[in-house]
Design a protein around this motif. Structure first.
Motif, PDB file in Angstrom:
ATOM      1  N   GLN A  76       0.740  -1.194  -0.162  1.00 31.57           N
ATOM      2  CA  GLN A  76       0.083  -0.088   0.337  1.00 31.57           C
ATOM      3  C   GLN A  76       0.894   1.166  -0.374  1.00 31.57           C
ATOM      4  OE1 GLN A  76      -3.642   0.801  -0.312  1.00 31.57           O
ATOM      5  NE2 GLN A  76      -3.985  -2.033  -0.358  1.00 31.57           N
ATOM      6  N   LYS A  77       1.971   1.080   0.964  1.00 34.15           N
ATOM      7  CA  LYS A  77       2.552   2.446   0.734  1.00 34.15           C
ATOM      8  C   LYS A  77       4.001   3.046  -0.367  1.00 34.15           C
ATOM      9  CE  LYS A  77       6.495   4.357   3.837  1.00 34.15           C
ATOM     10  NZ  LYS A  77       7.330   4.065   4.215  1.00 34.15           N
ATOM     11  N   SER A 110       1.063   4.387  -2.760  1.00 35.47           N
ATOM     12  CA  SER A 110       0.391   5.245  -2.940  1.00 35.47           C
ATOM     13  C   SER A 110       2.341   5.984  -2.780  1.00 35.47           C
ATOM     14  CB  SER A 110       0.471   5.623  -1.389  1.00 35.47           C
ATOM     15  OG  SER A 110       1.029   6.900  -0.597  1.00 35.47           O
TER      16      SER A 110
END
Length: 103
Positions: free
Chosen positions: A90-91, A94
């Protein structure tokens, strides 16, 4: 005319006089007054402020630093080799999206 720079650690020699001919004619009497009878030239001096000297010292320190944090690289290599390096997808996604928006 000799020019001395104080407070500068790595300087080159000054070989060219930057005055224009008009300045030379008006300042000739000042140079003659500062010149001894033995034919030596007066010296111009430049002094750096404390702030300029501090900036120069900091620049020298920064230039001496490595661009790579080898300790962190070794930690990551060890984590990958041992199978303990986890990627936060997810990071990562992003960060990739935010980088894409810059272009």
């Amino acid at each position: 005319m000799a020019i001395n720079f104080t407070g500068i650690s790595n300087q080159g020699g000054v070989s060219k006089n930057s005055r224009t001919p008009a300045e030379d004619s008006t300042s000739k009497t000042a140079v003659d007054a500062n010149t001894s009878g033995a034919g030596t030239m007066a010296e111009d001096t430049v002094r750096l402020s404390g702030t300029a000297q501090t900036l120069q010292n900091q620049e020298a320190k920064i230039n001496g630093l490595s661009d790579i944090d080898q300790q962190k690289v070794d930690q990551i290599k060890q984590a990958i080799a041992s199978g303990n390096y986890k990627i936060d997808s997810q990071k990562l996604a992003s960060n990739m999206a935010s980088m894409d928006s810059l272009f």
